[in-house]
Motif scaffolding. Structure first.
Motif, PDB file in Angstrom:
ATOM      1  N   PHE A 104      93.367  34.147  60.968  1.00 51.25           N
ATOM      2  CA  PHE A 104      92.765  34.320  59.767  1.00 51.25           C
ATOM      3  C   PHE A 104      91.915  33.411  59.300  1.00 51.25           C
ATOM      4  O   PHE A 104      90.756  33.195  58.993  1.00 51.25           O
ATOM      5  N   PHE A 105      92.521  31.922  59.438  1.00 46.60           N
ATOM      6  CA  PHE A 105      91.893  31.003  58.790  1.00 46.60           C
ATOM      7  C   PHE A 105      90.782  30.304  59.826  1.00 46.60           C
ATOM      8  O   PHE A 105      89.746  29.906  59.361  1.00 46.60           O
ATOM      9  N   ALA A 106      90.821  30.892  60.903  1.00 49.47           N
ATOM     10  CA  ALA A 106      89.668  30.512  61.912  1.00 49.47           C
ATOM     11  C   ALA A 106      88.562  31.483  61.394  1.00 49.47           C
ATOM     12  O   ALA A 106      87.294  30.901  61.536  1.00 49.47           O
TER      13      ALA A 106
ATOM     14  N   PRO B  49     101.564  29.031  61.925  1.00 51.95           N
ATOM     15  CA  PRO B  49     101.499  27.889  61.508  1.00 51.95           C
ATOM     16  C   PRO B  49     100.416  27.854  60.359  1.00 51.95           C
ATOM     17  O   PRO B  49      99.271  28.515  60.297  1.00 51.95           O
ATOM     18  N   ALA B  50     100.717  27.106  59.367  1.00 51.36           N
ATOM     19  CA  ALA B  50      99.844  26.785  58.042  1.00 51.36           C
ATOM     20  C   ALA B  50      98.831  25.956  58.182  1.00 51.36           C
ATOM     21  O   ALA B  50      97.986  25.728  57.303  1.00 51.36           O
ATOM     22  N   GLU B  51      98.841  25.075  59.055  1.00 45.49           N
ATOM     23  CA  GLU B  51      97.997  24.174  59.262  1.00 45.49           C
ATOM     24  C   GLU B  51      96.539  24.667  59.631  1.00 45.49           C
ATOM     25  O   GLU B  51      96.403  25.755  60.201  1.00 45.49           O
ATOM     26  N   GLY B  52      95.468  23.547  59.398  1.00 47.25           N
ATOM     27  CA  GLY B  52      94.178  24.264  59.396  1.00 47.25           C
ATOM     28  C   GLY B  52      93.202  23.995  60.470  1.00 47.25           C
ATOM     29  O   GLY B  52      92.107  24.009  60.724  1.00 47.25           O
ATOM     30  N   ARG B  53      93.943  23.886  61.823  1.00 48.61           N
ATOM     31  CA  ARG B  53      93.055  23.524  63.137  1.00 48.61           C
ATOM     32  C   ARG B  53      92.173  24.823  63.327  1.00 48.61           C
ATOM     33  O   ARG B  53      91.094  24.253  63.580  1.00 48.61           O
ATOM     34  N   GLY B  54      92.617  25.937  63.144  1.00 56.22           N
ATOM     35  CA  GLY B  54      91.545  27.150  63.637  1.00 56.22           C
ATOM     36  C   GLY B  54      90.402  27.104  62.525  1.00 56.22           C
ATOM     37  O   GLY B  54      89.305  27.261  63.087  1.00 56.22           O
ATOM     38  N   PHE B  55      90.911  26.840  61.387  1.00 54.03           N
ATOM     39  CA  PHE B  55      89.520  26.784  60.273  1.00 54.03           C
ATOM     40  C   PHE B  55      88.493  25.718  60.675  1.00 54.03           C
ATOM     41  O   PHE B  55      87.333  25.908  60.627  1.00 54.03           O
ATOM     42  N   ARG B  56      89.132  24.171  61.196  1.00 55.70           N
ATOM     43  CA  ARG B  56      88.070  23.398  61.383  1.00 55.70           C
ATOM     44  C   ARG B  56      87.341  23.514  62.728  1.00 55.70           C
ATOM     45  O   ARG B  56      86.259  23.348  62.624  1.00 55.70           O
TER      46      ARG B  56
END
Length: 210
Positions: free
Chosen positions: A42-44, A104-111
């Motif tokens: 989802f964040f991606a 995981p809550a980190e934003g790796r996929g977003f970035r």
């Protein structure tokens, strides 16, 4: 009221026309979803949507059209996009063997998706074609009706809602299927990695003019 509803639906259709087709963005979303969970996928998707918001603002002031008229800048974008896709493909192949139920809550996929989307010339091309209708809602015809410019904000809201709907639904469907059959999740991860590698090679070939 009916005209307003048509404006929202037309915006939704435009958003899905950008978000749903197979491509490097969906490969990233799929790989993040099956290896790190729905939240990562989802964040991606949010990362790709944020890039579209940037393209929307740039298109409003005419920067997107200027970039297309600057071959050197466009070539550099294609080359950078190709290198990034190959880099992400390598990481995706490494992660594909471990289908994880964690979220995981980190934003790796977003970035990852955000940077890749900004370097994706296909996204910029979309904004010069179908995206023109979003900038000028009176150019959109739906159900035999010409949309009102006064409902432009509704069309834009529908557009980003369509992308958000895909960003939430696509990872959810992959997780649901993958949790039933672990092999499916791994297969999706490997296919996504392969897709990124193919797009990376194609982008680099385009950049060097082969």
């Amino acid at each position: 009221m009916f005209d307003a509803a048509v404006s929202v639906i037309a915006g939704l259709a435009l958003g899905l026309s950008l978000a749903a087709p197979p491509g490097p963005m969906n490969a990233v979303i799929a790989e993040e979803s099956v290896t790190r969970g729905w939240r990562a996928g989802f964040f991606a998707g949010l990362g790709a949507m944020t890039a579209d918001a940037c393209f929307f603002l740039l298109a409003l002031v005419g920067v997107v059209a200027l970039i297309q008229d600057a071959p050197t800048v466009e070539t550099v974008m294609v080359g950078v996009g190709g290198v990034l896709m190959l880099y992400y493909a390598y990481g995706a192949f490494q992660d594909a063997g471990s289908f994880s139920a964690a979220e995981p809550a980190e934003g790796r996929g977003f970035r990852k998706a955000f940077v890749l989307a900004l370097a994706n010339p296909y996204q910029m091309t979309w904004w010069l074609t179908a995206g023109v209708a979003l900038l000028n809602p009176t150019e959109i015809s739906a159900f035999g009706l010409q949309l009102s410019a006064g409902n432009g904000a509704l069309t834009i809201a529908g557009f980003f809602s369509g992308i958000l709907l895909w960003a939430a639904g696509f990872p959810a469907s992959l997780r649901a299927a993958g949790e039933r059959v672990d092999a499916f999740g791994k297969a999706v991860a490997y296919v996504s990695a392969g897709a990124l590698a193919i797009f990376g090679v194609l982008f680099l070939k385009t950049a060097v003019g082969l």
